[in-house]
Design a protein around this motif. Sequence first.
Motif, PDB file in Angstrom:
ATOM      1  N   ALA A 178      26.294 103.697 -16.650  1.00 38.87           N
ATOM      2  CA  ALA A 178      26.802 104.958 -17.188  1.00 38.87           C
ATOM      3  C   ALA A 178      25.855 106.127 -16.960  1.00 38.87           C
ATOM      4  CB  ALA A 178      27.071 104.805 -18.680  1.00 38.87           C
ATOM      5  N   GLY A 179      24.606 105.833 -16.591  1.00 43.27           N
ATOM      6  CA  GLY A 179      23.627 106.889 -16.395  1.00 43.27           C
ATOM      7  C   GLY A 179      22.763 107.164 -17.609  1.00 43.27           C
ATOM      8  N   LEU A 180      22.905 106.353 -18.647  1.00 44.07           N
ATOM      9  CA  LEU A 180      22.101 106.532 -19.851  1.00 44.07           C
ATOM     10  C   LEU A 180      20.700 105.949 -19.679  1.00 44.07           C
ATOM     11  CD1 LEU A 180      22.021 107.536 -22.765  1.00 44.07           C
ATOM     12  CD2 LEU A 180      23.103 105.394 -23.479  1.00 44.07           C
ATOM     13  N   VAL A 181      20.607 104.905 -18.857  1.00 43.08           N
ATOM     14  CA  VAL A 181      19.329 104.270 -18.525  1.00 43.08           C
ATOM     15  C   VAL A 181      19.143 104.380 -17.022  1.00 43.08           C
ATOM     16  CG1 VAL A 181      18.238 101.994 -18.307  1.00 43.08           C
ATOM     17  CG2 VAL A 181      19.194 102.703 -20.501  1.00 43.08           C
ATOM     18  N   ASP A 182      17.926 104.704 -16.594  1.00 42.08           N
ATOM     19  CA  ASP A 182      17.645 104.858 -15.165  1.00 42.08           C
ATOM     20  C   ASP A 182      17.347 103.530 -14.477  1.00 42.08           C
ATOM     21  OD1 ASP A 182      17.535 107.913 -14.843  1.00 42.08           O
ATOM     22  OD2 ASP A 182      16.264 107.557 -16.586  1.00 42.08           O
ATOM     23  N   ALA A 183      16.771 102.577 -15.223  1.00 36.13           N
ATOM     24  CA  ALA A 183      16.411 101.295 -14.625  1.00 36.13           C
ATOM     25  C   ALA A 183      16.358 100.230 -15.705  1.00 36.13           C
ATOM     26  CB  ALA A 183      15.052 101.392 -13.927  1.00 36.13           C
ATOM     27  N   VAL A 184      16.629  98.986 -15.308  1.00 38.23           N
ATOM     28  CA  VAL A 184      16.481  97.823 -16.180  1.00 38.23           C
ATOM     29  C   VAL A 184      15.382  96.967 -15.576  1.00 38.23           C
ATOM     30  CG1 VAL A 184      17.610  95.791 -17.150  1.00 38.23           C
ATOM     31  CG2 VAL A 184      18.897  97.926 -16.875  1.00 38.23           C
ATOM     32  N   ALA A 185      14.442  96.537 -16.407  1.00 39.98           N
ATOM     33  CA  ALA A 185      13.293  95.805 -15.872  1.00 39.98           C
ATOM     34  C   ALA A 185      12.831  94.747 -16.861  1.00 39.98           C
ATOM     35  CB  ALA A 185      12.146  96.770 -15.576  1.00 39.98           C
ATOM     36  N   GLU A 186      12.344  93.637 -16.319  1.00 40.36           N
ATOM     37  CA  GLU A 186      11.756  92.570 -17.133  1.00 40.36           C
ATOM     38  C   GLU A 186      10.303  92.913 -17.432  1.00 40.36           C
ATOM     39  OE1 GLU A 186      13.199  89.873 -18.275  1.00 40.36           O
ATOM     40  OE2 GLU A 186      14.992  89.533 -17.046  1.00 40.36           O
TER      41      GLU A 186
ATOM     42  N   HIS B  41      13.051 110.072 -18.326  1.00 39.77           N
ATOM     43  CA  HIS B  41      13.364 108.838 -17.592  1.00 39.77           C
ATOM     44  C   HIS B  41      13.396 107.705 -18.611  1.00 39.77           C
ATOM     45  CE1 HIS B  41      13.353 106.342 -13.875  1.00 39.77           C
ATOM     46  NE2 HIS B  41      12.710 105.473 -14.624  1.00 39.77           N
ATOM     47  N   ARG B  42      14.374 106.821 -18.483  1.00 33.45           N
ATOM     48  CA  ARG B  42      14.510 105.706 -19.412  1.00 33.45           C
ATOM     49  C   ARG B  42      14.565 104.389 -18.643  1.00 33.45           C
ATOM     50  NH1 ARG B  42      16.449 110.106 -20.933  1.00 33.45           N
ATOM     51  NH2 ARG B  42      18.064 109.992 -19.347  1.00 33.45           N
ATOM     52  N   VAL B  43      13.660 103.480 -18.997  1.00 40.08           N
ATOM     53  CA  VAL B  43      13.670 102.138 -18.428  1.00 40.08           C
ATOM     54  C   VAL B  43      13.833 101.176 -19.600  1.00 40.08           C
ATOM     55  CG1 VAL B  43      11.125 102.033 -18.467  1.00 40.08           C
ATOM     56  CG2 VAL B  43      12.412 100.445 -17.029  1.00 40.08           C
TER      57      VAL B  43
ATOM     58  N   GLN C 153       5.967 119.431 -18.824  1.00 38.23           N
ATOM     59  CA  GLN C 153       5.965 119.663 -17.375  1.00 38.23           C
ATOM     60  C   GLN C 153       5.689 118.390 -16.582  1.00 38.23           C
ATOM     61  OE1 GLN C 153       6.867 122.762 -15.974  1.00 38.23           O
ATOM     62  NE2 GLN C 153       7.524 122.853 -18.111  1.00 38.23           N
ATOM     63  N   CYS C 154       5.208 117.342 -17.248  1.00 36.14           N
ATOM     64  CA  CYS C 154       4.946 116.074 -16.570  1.00 36.14           C
ATOM     65  C   CYS C 154       6.135 115.134 -16.782  1.00 36.14           C
ATOM     66  CB  CYS C 154       3.673 115.445 -17.125  1.00 36.14           C
ATOM     67  SG  CYS C 154       3.836 114.960 -18.855  1.00 36.14           S
ATOM     68  N   HIS C 155       6.088 113.982 -16.125  1.00 34.60           N
ATOM     69  CA  HIS C 155       7.117 112.966 -16.333  1.00 34.60           C
ATOM     70  C   HIS C 155       6.973 112.373 -17.741  1.00 34.60           C
ATOM     71  CE1 HIS C 155       8.246 112.928 -12.107  1.00 34.60           C
ATOM     72  NE2 HIS C 155       6.981 112.761 -11.763  1.00 34.60           N
ATOM     73  N   VAL C 156       8.084 112.245 -18.465  1.00 35.53           N
ATOM     74  CA  VAL C 156       8.090 111.602 -19.781  1.00 35.53           C
ATOM     75  C   VAL C 156       9.042 110.410 -19.711  1.00 35.53           C
ATOM     76  CG1 VAL C 156       8.505 111.864 -22.247  1.00 35.53           C
ATOM     77  CG2 VAL C 156       7.622 113.803 -20.925  1.00 35.53           C
ATOM     78  N   VAL C 157       8.496 109.216 -19.947  1.00 41.06           N
ATOM     79  CA  VAL C 157       9.240 107.967 -19.792  1.00 41.06           C
ATOM     80  C   VAL C 157       9.433 107.313 -21.157  1.00 41.06           C
ATOM     81  CG1 VAL C 157       9.202 105.644 -18.788  1.00 41.06           C
ATOM     82  CG2 VAL C 157       8.314 107.598 -17.478  1.00 41.06           C
ATOM     83  N   ALA C 158      10.649 106.896 -21.455  1.00 38.41           N
ATOM     84  CA  ALA C 158      10.927 106.055 -22.617  1.00 38.41           C
ATOM     85  C   ALA C 158      11.063 104.624 -22.126  1.00 38.41           C
ATOM     86  CB  ALA C 158      12.209 106.500 -23.315  1.00 38.41           C
TER      87      ALA C 158
ATOM     88  N   GLY D 212       7.078 100.551 -18.898  1.00 39.51           N
ATOM     89  CA  GLY D 212       6.918 102.004 -18.978  1.00 39.51           C
ATOM     90  C   GLY D 212       5.839 102.512 -18.040  1.00 39.51           C
ATOM     91  N   LEU D 213       4.702 101.817 -18.013  1.00 40.20           N
ATOM     92  CA  LEU D 213       3.622 102.205 -17.104  1.00 40.20           C
ATOM     93  C   LEU D 213       4.067 102.085 -15.647  1.00 40.20           C
ATOM     94  CD1 LEU D 213       0.432 100.651 -18.754  1.00 40.20           C
ATOM     95  CD2 LEU D 213       0.798 103.076 -18.226  1.00 40.20           C
TER      96      LEU D 213
END
Length: 203
Positions: A178-186, A123-125, A99-104, A193-194
């Motif tokens: 493509a929508g497979l990853v929500d964001a790209v980050a350094e 959510h994937r970053v 029920q909470c946000h789960v981030v990869a 993830g945090l």
Amino acid sequence: MHQSHMQQPAQTSLANFSHDGRIGLIEIDNPPVNALSVPLVQALIAALNDFEAVAGLEALVLYGAGRTWVAGADIATFDDPGFPVAEFNAFLTRLDAQQCHVVAALHGAVLGGGLELAMACHHRVAQPNTRLGLPEVTFGIVPGAQGTQRLPRLVGAELALDMITSGRALDATQAQAAGLVDAVAEGDARSIGLAAAEALLAS
């Protein structure tokens, strides 16, 4: 967040649970490439149990220790009749049902069962160097852990079919488009993830 506010993992497992304020963390630590195996699946289930046992956590971040996220399953386990495919699938379903946000938080190789694990998160970053794919066809098999269901929902049937039948991987930029990853980050996987979890909680 300051060290005094963090509960640290015991570092005794292939998947270590800790939490930073209201965010739970599961670190996957099965060197050298965090390959899925019977013990890792069992450790992931135990870590999720630990997360669910702590009241007040509002998000969960999964990330890989070392040089990569999960780079697929240990090839030596493919012929092992004890490999818990049904158990892993049940874990993915349970992860998706949180029920909470789960981030990869992804870096390195996100392949096969590793991509299926990432797709079960909400959510994937990804770091810019990340590559994502389902290379099972190159081993003469089809993706077995919900990959053929989850990938088309995220990227559409045409691209999913191409990725599944060719084994072609996407880089982080392509995966985001493509929508497979929500964001790209350094940054290191834990940090990105945090940050993603904090942003979701603030939205």
